[in-house]
Design a protein around this motif. Structure first.
Motif, PDB file in Angstrom:
ATOM      1  N   MET A  22     110.207 -59.294  29.685  1.00 36.40           N
ATOM      2  CA  MET A  22     111.430 -59.190  30.494  1.00 36.40           C
ATOM      3  C   MET A  22     111.252 -58.087  31.524  1.00 36.40           C
ATOM      4  N   ALA A  23     111.654 -58.329  32.781  1.00 36.13           N
ATOM      5  CA  ALA A  23     111.494 -57.351  33.856  1.00 36.13           C
ATOM      6  C   ALA A  23     112.425 -56.176  33.622  1.00 36.13           C
ATOM      7  N   PRO A  24     111.926 -54.925  33.785  1.00 40.48           N
ATOM      8  CA  PRO A  24     112.766 -53.747  33.548  1.00 40.48           C
ATOM      9  C   PRO A  24     113.809 -53.569  34.643  1.00 40.48           C
ATOM     10  N   ARG A  25     114.926 -52.978  34.238  1.00 36.29           N
ATOM     11  CA  ARG A  25     116.027 -52.657  35.168  1.00 36.29           C
ATOM     12  C   ARG A  25     116.328 -51.166  34.987  1.00 36.29           C
ATOM     13  N   ILE A  26     116.119 -50.376  36.024  1.00 31.41           N
ATOM     14  CA  ILE A  26     116.256 -48.927  35.943  1.00 31.41           C
ATOM     15  C   ILE A  26     117.448 -48.493  36.793  1.00 31.41           C
ATOM     16  N   THR A  27     118.360 -47.748  36.146  1.00 32.97           N
ATOM     17  CA  THR A  27     119.538 -47.237  36.848  1.00 32.97           C
ATOM     18  C   THR A  27     119.402 -45.735  37.012  1.00 32.97           C
ATOM     19  N   GLU A  28     119.630 -45.247  38.223  1.00 32.85           N
ATOM     20  CA  GLU A  28     119.508 -43.827  38.521  1.00 32.85           C
ATOM     21  C   GLU A  28     120.897 -43.222  38.728  1.00 32.85           C
ATOM     22  N   PHE A  29     121.106 -42.034  38.116  1.00 32.45           N
ATOM     23  CA  PHE A  29     122.398 -41.352  38.188  1.00 32.45           C
ATOM     24  C   PHE A  29     122.216 -39.972  38.820  1.00 32.45           C
ATOM     25  N   ASP A  30     123.311 -39.466  39.403  1.00 30.40           N
ATOM     26  CA  ASP A  30     123.284 -38.077  39.870  1.00 30.40           C
ATOM     27  C   ASP A  30     123.783 -37.172  38.756  1.00 30.40           C
ATOM     28  N   GLU A  31     123.932 -35.854  39.054  1.00 26.88           N
ATOM     29  CA  GLU A  31     124.308 -34.888  38.029  1.00 26.88           C
ATOM     30  C   GLU A  31     125.688 -35.154  37.448  1.00 26.88           C
ATOM     31  N   ALA A  32     126.565 -35.801  38.218  1.00 29.65           N
ATOM     32  CA  ALA A  32     127.918 -36.083  37.752  1.00 29.65           C
ATOM     33  C   ALA A  32     128.027 -37.401  37.005  1.00 29.65           C
ATOM     34  N   ALA A  48     121.457 -45.522  42.478  1.00 31.51           N
ATOM     35  CA  ALA A  48     120.635 -46.685  42.831  1.00 31.51           C
ATOM     36  C   ALA A  48     120.245 -47.430  41.552  1.00 31.51           C
ATOM     37  N   THR A  49     119.946 -48.703  41.714  1.00 38.13           N
ATOM     38  CA  THR A  49     119.452 -49.529  40.610  1.00 38.13           C
ATOM     39  C   THR A  49     118.137 -50.163  41.044  1.00 38.13           C
ATOM     40  N   TYR A  50     117.106 -50.068  40.207  1.00 35.52           N
ATOM     41  CA  TYR A  50     115.769 -50.596  40.521  1.00 35.52           C
ATOM     42  C   TYR A  50     115.495 -51.778  39.594  1.00 35.52           C
ATOM     43  N   VAL A  51     115.207 -52.918  40.207  1.00 38.37           N
ATOM     44  CA  VAL A  51     114.940 -54.138  39.434  1.00 38.37           C
ATOM     45  C   VAL A  51     113.557 -54.650  39.797  1.00 38.37           C
ATOM     46  N   GLN A  52     112.731 -54.828  38.790  1.00 40.77           N
ATOM     47  CA  GLN A  52     111.382 -55.341  39.016  1.00 40.77           C
ATOM     48  C   GLN A  52     111.386 -56.855  38.813  1.00 40.77           C
ATOM     49  N   SER A  87     103.870 -57.602  41.529  1.00 47.90           N
ATOM     50  CA  SER A  87     105.310 -57.628  41.257  1.00 47.90           C
ATOM     51  C   SER A  87     106.033 -56.850  42.353  1.00 47.90           C
ATOM     52  N   ARG A  88     107.327 -57.034  42.411  1.00 54.71           N
ATOM     53  CA  ARG A  88     108.129 -56.392  43.443  1.00 54.71           C
ATOM     54  C   ARG A  88     109.292 -55.652  42.797  1.00 54.71           C
ATOM     55  N   VAL A  89     109.615 -54.462  43.343  1.00 56.48           N
ATOM     56  CA  VAL A  89     110.757 -53.687  42.846  1.00 56.48           C
ATOM     57  C   VAL A  89     111.835 -53.688  43.922  1.00 56.48           C
ATOM     58  N   ASP A  90     112.992 -54.214  43.589  1.00 55.19           N
ATOM     59  CA  ASP A  90     114.126 -54.254  44.508  1.00 55.19           C
ATOM     60  C   ASP A  90     115.050 -53.068  44.226  1.00 55.19           C
ATOM     61  N   VAL A  91     115.476 -52.399  45.273  1.00 61.77           N
ATOM     62  CA  VAL A  91     116.399 -51.266  45.153  1.00 61.77           C
ATOM     63  C   VAL A  91     117.789 -51.738  45.544  1.00 61.77           C
ATOM     64  N   ILE A  92     118.720 -51.636  44.607  1.00 63.84           N
ATOM     65  CA  ILE A  92     120.100 -52.085  44.837  1.00 63.84           C
ATOM     66  C   ILE A  92     120.988 -50.860  44.970  1.00 63.84           C
ATOM     67  N   PRO A  93     121.555 -50.594  46.132  1.00 69.72           N
ATOM     68  CA  PRO A  93     122.441 -49.426  46.285  1.00 69.72           C
ATOM     69  C   PRO A  93     123.746 -49.646  45.519  1.00 69.72           C
ATOM     70  N   PRO A  94     124.446 -48.574  45.170  1.00 64.42           N
ATOM     71  CA  PRO A  94     125.722 -48.731  44.447  1.00 64.42           C
ATOM     72  C   PRO A  94     126.754 -49.400  45.326  1.00 64.42           C
ATOM     73  N   SER A  95     127.620 -50.179  44.694  1.00 67.35           N
ATOM     74  CA  SER A  95     128.631 -50.918  45.445  1.00 67.35           C
ATOM     75  C   SER A  95     129.662 -49.991  46.076  1.00 67.35           C
ATOM     76  N   ASP A  96     129.909 -48.846  45.429  1.00 69.75           N
ATOM     77  CA  ASP A  96     130.902 -47.900  45.945  1.00 69.75           C
ATOM     78  C   ASP A  96     130.211 -46.678  46.538  1.00 69.75           C
ATOM     79  N   SER A  97     129.272 -46.890  47.446  1.00 68.84           N
ATOM     80  CA  SER A  97     128.532 -45.788  48.056  1.00 68.84           C
ATOM     81  C   SER A  97     129.483 -44.891  48.848  1.00 68.84           C
ATOM     82  N   LYS A  98     129.102 -43.627  48.993  1.00 72.31           N
ATOM     83  CA  LYS A  98     129.958 -42.637  49.636  1.00 72.31           C
ATOM     84  C   LYS A  98     130.056 -42.880  51.134  1.00 72.31           C
TER      85      LYS A  98
END
Length: 447
Positions: A1-11, A16-20, A29-40
């Motif tokens: 199964m392709a990994p799904r990596i979620t990145e968080f800030d200090e709060a 960002a979300t990284y999907v391979q 393989s390719r890694v897609d970067v998905i920005p957060p839906s509620d970006s600042k």
């Protein structure tokens, strides 16, 4: 199964979300970067430049209100500073054909020297008071600074010899302001920082002050350009200083300190005697910004006496001698000392009365032993309150005073033991020492 990596800030916010994706025909393989839906938004990103990382989770709840008022006071202070600076330039001879640049330079050196000497003496005398009483000294600093502005404004109307004295005293006041404001600000910043981010919080605070001071300087430059008459100048100055002091008062009022200094320990004591465990926010609404040094207050806010924490052993010896002075007996004086040492033998402090009561007010002091902790100091203060507020024994009645000391020793210990855990759960910091406001001493008693 392709990994799904979620990145968080200090709060804890998703940055960002990284999907391979699955491998292709050539094994890549390719890694897609998905920005957060509620970006600042751009506005929020601009605010992040001036706010601590992880805001609002990285700071206490009272940080924002304090910073708003602190920014307003800095803005008004910048305008007042320009008005007073114009008066100072007039005092040193700008526009006067007979004025000497050398004389103006020597005056500046003299002012600077006096101010620096005052800084050293002030820091030596009150250095330990700044942290326990940081709210008071934060406001006092600006009162001193504003007084200096007023002295600068009135200096041109006096003859030159008196003018030098006035400007020198103004420099002293601003130096005292710098010591008090800097020390109080350090304590407040330590209070606001929740994630150990004190350095970063101070850096962001400096950024805020830079912008606010720059805006104040621009606004002040317009004010000094438009205002030329004495009446208009004084009106603008008084208005600016009024806003400055009021916003400062509101700023320190907004802060809910978690440490127990003498005033907050008194308020908490009276709440606990009623069976209520107060929060720092509740006590903050009741405490005075300016309080008398070492005062012991009853529940009705009347003064029951005074107490000093961290007194020397010589004060105890003088107190014992004075209480027995009418007997002319050295033996009785020694017995008085032995009584005090015996009562407090298992205790990490000694609480005693050093002079006759006046107007039904006790005058108490605490001698700390070498192993005394902040909680022991808190017990000593509560015992002093119990002794001053609940006792009606005349200080000349030695035996009655001793009996009251024995009774109240157990009361204060039981009170802390019963409520210690609940106080910590309510948000109080019982491990930080905030009851000593002078460089006290410790004693080691050997049999």
């Amino acid at each position: 199964m392709a990994p799904r990596i979620t990145e968080f800030d200090e709060a804890g916010n998703v940055t960002a979300t990284y999907v391979q994706s699955e491998g292709g025909t050539q094994g890549h393989s390719r890694v897609d970067v998905i920005p957060p839906s509620d970006s600042k938004s751009l506005w929020q990103k601009g605010l992040d430049v001036f706010l601590p990382v992880g805001y609002p989770h990285s700071v206490t709840h009272d940080y924002l209100e304090y910073q708003i008022y602190d920014s307003l006071q800095a803005f008004s202070s910048s305008i007042a500073s320009l008005l007073s600076s114009r008066a100072v330039l007039s005092s040193v001879g700008v526009g006067d054909a007979d004025a000497s640049p050398t004389a103006a330079l020597l005056l500046s050196i003299f002012q600077e020297s006096i101010g620096r000497l005052a800084t050293i003496l002030f820091a030596h005398r009150l250095g330990m008071s700044f942290e326990p009483e940081c709210k008071m000294y934060r406001l006092l600093a600006d009162i001193l600074n504003d007084t200096g502005f007023i002295l600068d404004m009135i200096s041109p109307v006096f003859p030159k010899p008196i003018r030098v004295v006035i400007l020198s005293f103004s420099s002293v006041l601003r130096s005292l302001c710098g010591v008090a404001a800097g020390s109080a600000k350090a304590s407040l910043s330590a209070h606001f920082a929740k994630w150990g981010n004190l350095g970063e919080l101070n850096a962001k605070d400096s950024s805020q002050e830079t912008v606010i001071s720059l805006l104040g300087m621009w606004a002040g430059s317009l004010v000094v350009s438009w205002i030329t008459s004495q009446t208009a100048t004084w009106t603008a100055l008084i208005l600016s200083l009024s806003i400055h002091l009021e916003t400062n008062r509101r700023a320190v009022r907004a802060v809910s300190m978690r440490t127990l200094n003498r005033q907050r320990a008194t308020l908490v004591y009276h709440h606990l005697k009623r069976g209520h465990v107060p929060t720092p926010e509740e006590v903050s609404k009741q405490e005075r910004i300016f309080e008398r040094d070492g005062v012991l207050r009853r529940r009705d806010d009347s003064v029951a006496g005074f107490c000093a924490v961290g007194s020397s052993m010589s004060r105890l010896l003088n107190a014992v001698s004075k209480q027995h002075a009418t007997t002319k007996s050295n033996k009785l004086e020694s017995d008085g000392l032995a009584t005090a040492l015996t009562i407090f033998e298992p205790s990490p402090y000694i609480l005693w009365n050093d002079r006759q009561s006046q107007l039904n007010r006790q005058s108490l002091f605490v001698v700390l032993k070498k192993d005394a902790t902040p909680k022991d100091m808190l017990k000593a203060w509560w015992q002093a309150l119990e002794l001053a507020c609940g006792s009606r024994v005349d200080s000349n009645d030695m035996q009655g005073f001793v009996n009251e000391v024995k009774r109240t020793l157990g009361v204060s210990s039981e009170l802390l033991q019963a409520y210690e855990k609940r106080l910590e759960e309510a948000g109080w910091d019982l491990t930080s020492s905030a009851l000593e406001v002078v460089a006290g001493s410790r004693v080691a008693i050997e049999a």
